[in-house]
Design a protein around this motif. Structure first.
Motif, mmCIF file in Angstrom:
data_model
loop_
_atom_site.group_PDB
_atom_site.id
_atom_site.type_symbol
_atom_site.label_atom_id
_atom_site.label_comp_id
_atom_site.label_asym_id
_atom_site.label_seq_id
_atom_site.Cartn_x
_atom_site.Cartn_y
_atom_site.Cartn_z
ATOM 1 N N PRO A 108 0.800 -1.229 0.000
ATOM 2 C CA PRO A 108 0.000 0.000 0.000
ATOM 3 C C PRO A 108 0.828 1.271 0.000
ATOM 4 O O PRO A 108 0.335 2.325 -0.423
ATOM 5 C CB PRO A 108 -0.847 -0.118 1.271
ATOM 6 N N LEU A 109 2.076 1.198 0.472
ATOM 7 C CA LEU A 109 2.931 2.380 0.483
ATOM 8 C C LEU A 109 3.977 2.334 -0.624
ATOM 9 O O LEU A 109 4.882 3.160 -0.663
ATOM 10 C CB LEU A 109 3.597 2.552 1.846
ATOM 11 N N GLY A 110 3.885 1.348 -1.491
ATOM 12 C CA GLY A 110 4.707 1.358 -2.687
ATOM 13 C C GLY A 110 6.008 0.613 -2.612
ATOM 14 O O GLY A 110 6.055 -0.584 -2.892
ATOM 15 N N LYS A 111 7.073 1.283 -2.217
ATOM 16 C CA LYS A 111 8.415 0.726 -2.320
ATOM 17 C C LYS A 111 8.959 0.331 -0.950
ATOM 18 O O LYS A 111 9.143 1.186 -0.078
ATOM 19 C CB LYS A 111 9.354 1.753 -2.963
ATOM 20 N N PRO A 112 9.231 -0.962 -0.736
ATOM 21 C CA PRO A 112 9.824 -1.381 0.541
ATOM 22 C C PRO A 112 11.182 -0.706 0.764
ATOM 23 O O PRO A 112 11.950 -0.508 -0.182
ATOM 24 C CB PRO A 112 9.985 -2.896 0.368
ATOM 25 N N ASN A 113 11.422 -0.355 2.002
ATOM 26 C CA ASN A 113 12.716 0.208 2.419
ATOM 27 C C ASN A 113 13.020 1.560 1.772
ATOM 28 O O ASN A 113 14.165 2.006 1.779
ATOM 29 C CB ASN A 113 13.864 -0.772 2.119
ATOM 30 N N ASP A 114 12.007 2.204 1.215
ATOM 31 C CA ASP A 114 12.191 3.538 0.637
ATOM 32 C C ASP A 114 11.346 4.523 1.438
ATOM 33 O O ASP A 114 10.208 4.848 1.092
ATOM 34 C CB ASP A 114 11.778 3.530 -0.838
ATOM 35 N N ALA A 115 11.913 5.001 2.542
ATOM 36 C CA ALA A 115 11.151 5.845 3.467
ATOM 37 C C ALA A 115 10.694 7.131 2.797
ATOM 38 O O ALA A 115 9.581 7.611 3.045
ATOM 39 C CB ALA A 115 11.995 6.152 4.697
ATOM 40 N N GLU A 116 11.534 7.712 1.940
ATOM 41 C CA GLU A 116 11.165 8.986 1.299
ATOM 42 C C GLU A 116 9.929 8.817 0.424
ATOM 43 O O GLU A 116 9.007 9.638 0.451
ATOM 44 C CB GLU A 116 12.352 9.494 0.481
ATOM 45 N N PHE A 117 9.872 7.718 -0.339
ATOM 46 C CA PHE A 117 8.710 7.455 -1.181
ATOM 47 C C PHE A 117 7.471 7.216 -0.323
ATOM 48 O O PHE A 117 6.400 7.761 -0.588
ATOM 49 C CB PHE A 117 8.980 6.240 -2.072
ATOM 50 N N GLN A 118 7.611 6.410 0.697
ATOM 51 C CA GLN A 118 6.480 6.106 1.569
ATOM 52 C C GLN A 118 5.963 7.352 2.264
ATOM 53 O O GLN A 118 4.744 7.521 2.441
ATOM 54 C CB GLN A 118 6.890 5.039 2.583
ATOM 55 N N ALA A 152 2.002 11.650 3.055
ATOM 56 C CA ALA A 152 1.727 13.088 3.042
ATOM 57 C C ALA A 152 0.518 13.396 2.161
ATOM 58 O O ALA A 152 -0.341 14.219 2.522
ATOM 59 C CB ALA A 152 2.954 13.852 2.555
ATOM 60 N N HIS A 153 0.430 12.720 1.012
ATOM 61 C CA HIS A 153 -0.725 12.931 0.148
ATOM 62 C C HIS A 153 -1.995 12.441 0.847
ATOM 63 O O HIS A 153 -3.027 13.112 0.829
ATOM 64 C CB HIS A 153 -0.519 12.192 -1.176
ATOM 65 N N ALA A 154 -1.893 11.277 1.484
ATOM 66 C CA ALA A 154 -3.071 10.736 2.178
ATOM 67 C C ALA A 154 -3.544 11.675 3.274
ATOM 68 O O ALA A 154 -4.739 11.999 3.369
ATOM 69 C CB ALA A 154 -2.740 9.354 2.759
#
Length: 226
Positions: A43-53, A58-60
């Motif tokens: 649901p948050l996209g990319k594992p281990n990519d805190a900036e992307f998550q 932030a959008h949510a």
């Protein structure tokens, strides 16, 4: 999910629902929804990519300021073309007296334990089959693939749930062997295509179907598109 969101909102608790399938989140109409076109289970996209998550979150959270019902789409998309498979080295066979699938499962235990110690047991064994009983569960599918009726083979529960625990055990162990987060479903494809246990479960599923077992008993042992 959307129904619960409406219940919470009625009690004064603001909600935002995240969904991976646009038609679903639009059709279920949560009070606030963010369509994230990511593979299911991420649901948050990319594992281990805190900036992307954090961008997703932030959008949510920005939707909380909406004065009325709203569903928006996250700007970035993550595709899974259904072909990528994990690449990791399986342990060598150790006990010639065991079926190769059982021997393989036993040999993965150190990697499984390392992964659980680092990541926790999020998708591994334990829901139906205890980790110490994975080898015996694999043997039961070996017997089914060889022609033993599943009720006589000693499968320790509903076949689909047992198979899910075996797959979770393997995919968790693979995280320690591969040392990276695979793309969505790559671990599942690796399990069914590249491991003795995965191929055995596929063979057991076919044997159950060919023997006339009820569709619901054998079909969900693997993902439905297999």
């Amino acid at each position: 999910m959307s129904t619960l969101a409406h219940v919470f909102e009625a009690e004064g608790l603001a909600t935002v629902a995240l969904g991976s399938i646009g038609a679903h989140i639009q059709g279920t109409a949560p009070p606030r929804g963010l369509w994230c076109e990511f593979p299911l289970g991420r649901p948050l996209g990319k594992p281990n990519d805190a900036e992307f998550q954090h961008r997703v979150l932030a959008h949510a959270f920005s939707l909380l300021s909406s004065p009325g019902p709203v569903v928006e789409k996250f700007a970035e998309t993550i595709d899974d073309d259904g072909t990528e498979t994990m690449s990791c080295t399986l342990p060598p066979h150790h006990d010639p007296n065991l079926h190769p699938a059982v021997d393989e499962a036993n040999g993965l235990r150190p990697a499984y334990d390392r992964a659980v110690a680092k990541l926790g047991n999020r998708v591994g064994a334990g829901r139906t089959v205890a980790v110490d009983d994975i080898g015996a569960a694999v043997q039961s599918f070996v017997d089914v693939a060889s022609g033993t009726p599943w009720k006589q083979a000693g499968i320790p529960g509903i076949p689909a749930r047992v198979a899910q625990d075996i797959r979770g055990y393997y995919e968790t162990a693979a995280l320690a062997l591969a040392e990276h987060a695979p793309s969505a479903w790559a671990g599942t494809r690796w399990f069914f295509e590249s491991t003795e246990a995965g191929r055995t479960i596929v063979a057991a599923r076919k044997a159950m179907a060919d023997s006339g077992e009820k569709h619901g008993i054998w079909f969900y042992i693997t993902p439905g598109d297999m």
